[in-house]
Design an enzyme around this catalytic site. Sequence first.
Site, mmCIF file in Angstrom:
data_model
loop_
_atom_site.group_PDB
_atom_site.id
_atom_site.type_symbol
_atom_site.label_atom_id
_atom_site.label_comp_id
_atom_site.label_asym_id
_atom_site.label_seq_id
_atom_site.Cartn_x
_atom_site.Cartn_y
_atom_site.Cartn_z
ATOM 1 N N ASP A 38 -40.398 114.169 -57.945
ATOM 2 C CA ASP A 38 -39.747 114.538 -56.690
ATOM 3 C C ASP A 38 -39.023 113.315 -56.162
ATOM 4 O OD1 ASP A 38 -40.300 117.152 -54.659
ATOM 5 O OD2 ASP A 38 -39.418 115.378 -53.725
ATOM 6 N N ASN A 91 -37.172 122.711 -61.165
ATOM 7 C CA ASN A 91 -37.257 123.416 -59.890
ATOM 8 C C ASN A 91 -36.512 122.724 -58.751
ATOM 9 O OD1 ASN A 91 -38.786 125.056 -57.671
ATOM 10 N ND2 ASN A 91 -39.317 122.917 -57.256
ATOM 11 N N TYR A 156 -24.727 127.142 -52.376
ATOM 12 C CA TYR A 156 -26.047 127.496 -52.910
ATOM 13 C C TYR A 156 -25.924 128.668 -53.878
ATOM 14 C CZ TYR A 156 -30.966 128.874 -53.005
ATOM 15 O OH TYR A 156 -32.242 129.198 -53.414
ATOM 16 N N LYS A 160 -26.775 128.582 -57.932
ATOM 17 C CA LYS A 160 -27.828 129.398 -58.530
ATOM 18 C C LYS A 160 -27.268 130.368 -59.565
ATOM 19 C CE LYS A 160 -31.288 127.499 -56.452
ATOM 20 N NZ LYS A 160 -32.267 126.697 -57.213
ATOM 21 N N THR A 191 -41.643 128.835 -48.149
ATOM 22 C CA THR A 191 -41.622 127.419 -48.507
ATOM 23 C C THR A 191 -41.124 126.623 -47.310
ATOM 24 O OG1 THR A 191 -39.338 127.513 -49.280
ATOM 25 C CG2 THR A 191 -41.063 128.013 -50.902
#
Length: 252
Positions: A38, A91, A156, A160, A191
């Site tokens: 991360d 991810n 975005y 994706k 999340t």
Amino acid sequence: MRKQFTDKVALVTGAGTGIGRASAQALAQVGARVIVADVAAEGGEETLRLIKDADGEATFVQTDVSKAVEVEELIRQTIRIYGHLDYAVNNAGIAGEEAGTISHSEEGWDRVLAINLKGVWLSMRYEIPEMLKQGGAIVNLSSFAGLRGSGGTVAYTASKHGVVGLTKAVALEFARQNIRVNALCPGFVHTPMLQRIFETHPGVQGQLAERSPVGRIAKPEEIAQAVIWLCSDASSFITGACLPVDGGLTAC
């Protein structure tokens, strides 16, 4: 009792929160040794602590997936510490600006594409040479926004959709070399990324739950279970798939 992924090594990018953290924890629970990657050290270290507190084995490597030199070093550290790489969960991603085509900033566009799409490509670029030695499975995180249009989040959505196309292309390239590449396309998942939207847009949480055919928002752990399945031998004949895990959202 022997755990399903004993002696396996898994890498999870964006593992400091949300789906990434849940996936790293789930992989550790089934016996994998996990590299937690991360850009944010605080989140990555917390995921590491959670795994170790549950008697799992993991190592944190701070990484910005948009930078080739850092991704290359991430894979180098993985091999140095654990010797090989069996699974990768790519991810890491950001939501970016809530903006359409005309209002979106060029800087914001570049940042979203660099992390969400280029970051997935860079990750695979360095993961795959190690997997060619013994085979492996890759799971890329797309979104329901990678399967349908989503107004107001143009960068975005484009990123994706790009992950979906990239996943299919790489899956075909390595289909006969014992490497499977699939994507998950989650719907609304509770999340930190989504929580920030809830905080700035009162009432939207209920609206999103109502939009879902199952009437609720997913938990990160539910997406993590799909990650486990796509890494496992139970999905051994599946590659190039882009699996919605969205409570029926894209069936509408």
